[in-house]
Motif scaffolding. Structure first.
Motif, PDB file in Angstrom:
ATOM      1  N   ASN A  51       3.429   3.306  -9.193  1.00  0.00           N
ATOM      2  CA  ASN A  51       2.081   2.738  -9.222  1.00  0.00           C
ATOM      3  C   ASN A  51       1.554   2.554 -10.635  1.00  0.00           C
ATOM      4  O   ASN A  51       0.705   1.687 -10.882  1.00  0.00           O
ATOM      5  N   TYR A  64       3.217   1.391 -13.053  1.00  0.00           N
ATOM      6  CA  TYR A  64       3.770   0.117 -13.527  1.00  0.00           C
ATOM      7  C   TYR A  64       3.447  -1.034 -12.595  1.00  0.00           C
ATOM      8  O   TYR A  64       3.292  -2.181 -13.033  1.00  0.00           O
ATOM      9  N   TYR A  65       3.362  -0.725 -11.301  1.00  0.00           N
ATOM     10  CA  TYR A  65       3.174  -1.745 -10.265  1.00  0.00           C
ATOM     11  C   TYR A  65       2.064  -1.274  -9.322  1.00  0.00           C
ATOM     12  O   TYR A  65       2.325  -0.685  -8.277  1.00  0.00           O
ATOM     13  N   PRO A  66       0.807  -1.493  -9.705  1.00  0.00           N
ATOM     14  CA  PRO A  66      -0.330  -0.963  -8.933  1.00  0.00           C
ATOM     15  C   PRO A  66      -0.360  -1.522  -7.512  1.00  0.00           C
ATOM     16  O   PRO A  66       0.129  -2.634  -7.252  1.00  0.00           O
ATOM     17  N   ASP A  76      -2.600  -2.942  -5.891  1.00  0.00           N
ATOM     18  CA  ASP A  76      -3.323  -4.212  -5.726  1.00  0.00           C
ATOM     19  C   ASP A  76      -2.621  -5.380  -6.403  1.00  0.00           C
ATOM     20  O   ASP A  76      -3.213  -6.457  -6.579  1.00  0.00           O
ATOM     21  N   THR A  77      -1.339  -5.225  -6.744  1.00  0.00           N
ATOM     22  CA  THR A  77      -0.626  -6.282  -7.460  1.00  0.00           C
ATOM     23  C   THR A  77      -0.581  -7.586  -6.677  1.00  0.00           C
ATOM     24  O   THR A  77      -0.569  -8.665  -7.273  1.00  0.00           O
ATOM     25  N   TYR A  99      -2.862 -10.474  -7.648  1.00  0.00           N
ATOM     26  CA  TYR A  99      -2.641 -11.203  -8.889  1.00  0.00           C
ATOM     27  C   TYR A  99      -1.936 -12.531  -8.594  1.00  0.00           C
ATOM     28  O   TYR A  99      -1.496 -12.793  -7.475  1.00  0.00           O
ATOM     29  N   GLU A 152       1.982 -13.370 -12.547  1.00  0.00           N
ATOM     30  CA  GLU A 152       1.611 -12.013 -12.974  1.00  0.00           C
ATOM     31  C   GLU A 152       2.361 -10.958 -12.163  1.00  0.00           C
ATOM     32  O   GLU A 152       2.837  -9.948 -12.718  1.00  0.00           O
ATOM     33  N   GLN A 153       2.491 -11.192 -10.863  1.00  0.00           N
ATOM     34  CA  GLN A 153       3.234 -10.245 -10.030  1.00  0.00           C
ATOM     35  C   GLN A 153       4.675 -10.105 -10.505  1.00  0.00           C
ATOM     36  O   GLN A 153       5.225  -8.999 -10.559  1.00  0.00           O
ATOM     37  N   ILE A 189       4.848  -8.075 -13.718  1.00  0.00           N
ATOM     38  CA  ILE A 189       4.632  -6.655 -13.444  1.00  0.00           C
ATOM     39  C   ILE A 189       5.878  -6.046 -12.794  1.00  0.00           C
ATOM     40  O   ILE A 189       6.326  -4.956 -13.174  1.00  0.00           O
ATOM     41  N   TYR A 190       6.430  -6.745 -11.822  1.00  0.00           N
ATOM     42  CA  TYR A 190       7.612  -6.247 -11.112  1.00  0.00           C
ATOM     43  C   TYR A 190       8.814  -6.119 -12.059  1.00  0.00           C
ATOM     44  O   TYR A 190       9.520  -5.108 -12.035  1.00  0.00           O
ATOM     45  N   ASP A 250       0.497  -6.105   2.756  1.00  0.00           N
ATOM     46  CA  ASP A 250       1.534  -6.654   1.882  1.00  0.00           C
ATOM     47  C   ASP A 250       2.490  -7.542   2.676  1.00  0.00           C
ATOM     48  O   ASP A 250       2.856  -8.646   2.237  1.00  0.00           O
TER      49      ASP A 250
END
Length: 313
Positions: free
Chosen positions: A20, A22-24, A26-27, A30, A34-35, A38-39, A208
């Motif tokens: 979480n 690194y990858y919250p 609520d990703t 985005y 952006e996803q 982050i991933y 998700d």
């Protein structure tokens, strides 16, 4: 309300918290770009390197739409019983050859099998059935190019794609020797089972899943499409021997049970094991969480048995 404080141990909570960071959660709110950024960063943070003796080659295979990038992993002392076609997870919108790079390398080292990882096209740029078409093309290439059987192996979205290919190739002269599906999403009934009990699980929620399905299809209703949801198939006969390994604290867990039951009812061989106290995406915890380490050993043993044609369950 599911009490995850009692189901999940301290090691797994530490993994969840690190993920979480690194990858919250609520990703998904985005942008897709952006996803992916982050991933990809999260995957780099968890990268465990290559085991000794594994060599890697990145290349591409021809396909009708466009060439499909692949990565080949070879062991210094290879087993020739089978090769593994690995299909990565990522909700059909994330991931690629780098996201599961170390997992594939370790699978190669521990089974001795050559592993081929497939970089299929992602949504929303390429809507369903683009990813299925790419994995199908990769399987057909592997079946033709190798003088040994092909074992399908994939996690999450990749497990979905593997199962769809297994269903589509039942009548082929060269069909998979087996399939190993790791916490796959197979299009199960979302009104019951783990979809309800673990709707708000750490690492993956039903919200998700709805988001990924919408992005994958462009919002189109594809009810009954077995290339999208293998559990929608009316016929589960003549499928290859199947091992499904799921996480208890995951809305997708019931898909493993339902798929196992339908294969067995049709006279086939299928084994389902639900990993207690684990969460979706736990492959990245295989070096830090005891339960995940034990599960990865189960995965290796299942791949080895399936690849050699040994049905031991």
């Amino acid at each position: 309300m599911t009490n995850y404080e009692t189901l999940i141990d301290a090691e797994t909570w530490a993994f969840i918290e690190k993920t979480n960071s690194y990858y919250p959660p609520d990703t998904i709110d985005y942008t897709i770009a952006e996803q992916r950024a982050i991933y990809d960063r999260m995957c780099r943070e968890f990268f465990a390197g290559y085991p000794q003796g594994v060599t890697v080659e990145t290349t591409a295979i021809p396909a009708p739409a466009q060439d499909i990038p692949i990565r080949l992993y070879r062991n210094a002392k290879p087993q020739t019983a089978a090769m593994v076609l690995y299909v990565h997870g990522g909700g059909f919108i994330l991931g690629g050859l780098d996201s599961h790079d170390d997992v594939c390398a370790e699978l190669c080292a521990r089974t001795g099998f050559e592993v081929v990882s497939v970089d299929y096209r992602l949504a929303p740029e390429h809507l369903h059935p683009a990813a299925f078409d790419d994995v199908m093309a990769a399987f057909e290439w592997a079946a033709a190019a190798y003088d040994r059987p092909v074992l399908l192996c994939g996690d999450s979205a990749g497990g979905n794609l593997c199962a769809a290919v297994a269903h589509a190739t039942r009548g082929h002269a060269k069909k998979p020797i087996g399939q190993l599906l790791i916490y796959p999403g197979l299009g199960g009934d979302r009104s019951r089972g783990s979809y309800v009990t673990h709707a708000e699980a750490p690492m993956l929620t039903v919200r998700d899943l709805e988001f990924y399905k919408h992005i994958r299809t462009g919002g189109e209703d594809r009810t009954g499409d077995i290339t999208l949801a293998p559990l929608a198939d009316a016929d589960f006969a003549y499928l290859p021997p199947t091992v499904l390994i799921t996480a208890e604290c995951d809305p997708l867990s019931s898909d493993g049970e339902a798929y196992r039951d339908r294969v067995v009812a049709a006279g086939g061989h299928a084994y389902w094991f639900e990993e207690p106290g684990l969460v979706h995406g736990y492959l990245r915890a295989r070096h830090t969480v005891g339960r995940a380490r034990a599960s990865f050993t189960r995965i290796v043993e299942a791949a080895t048995a399936l690849g050699k044609g040994d049905w031991i369950w």
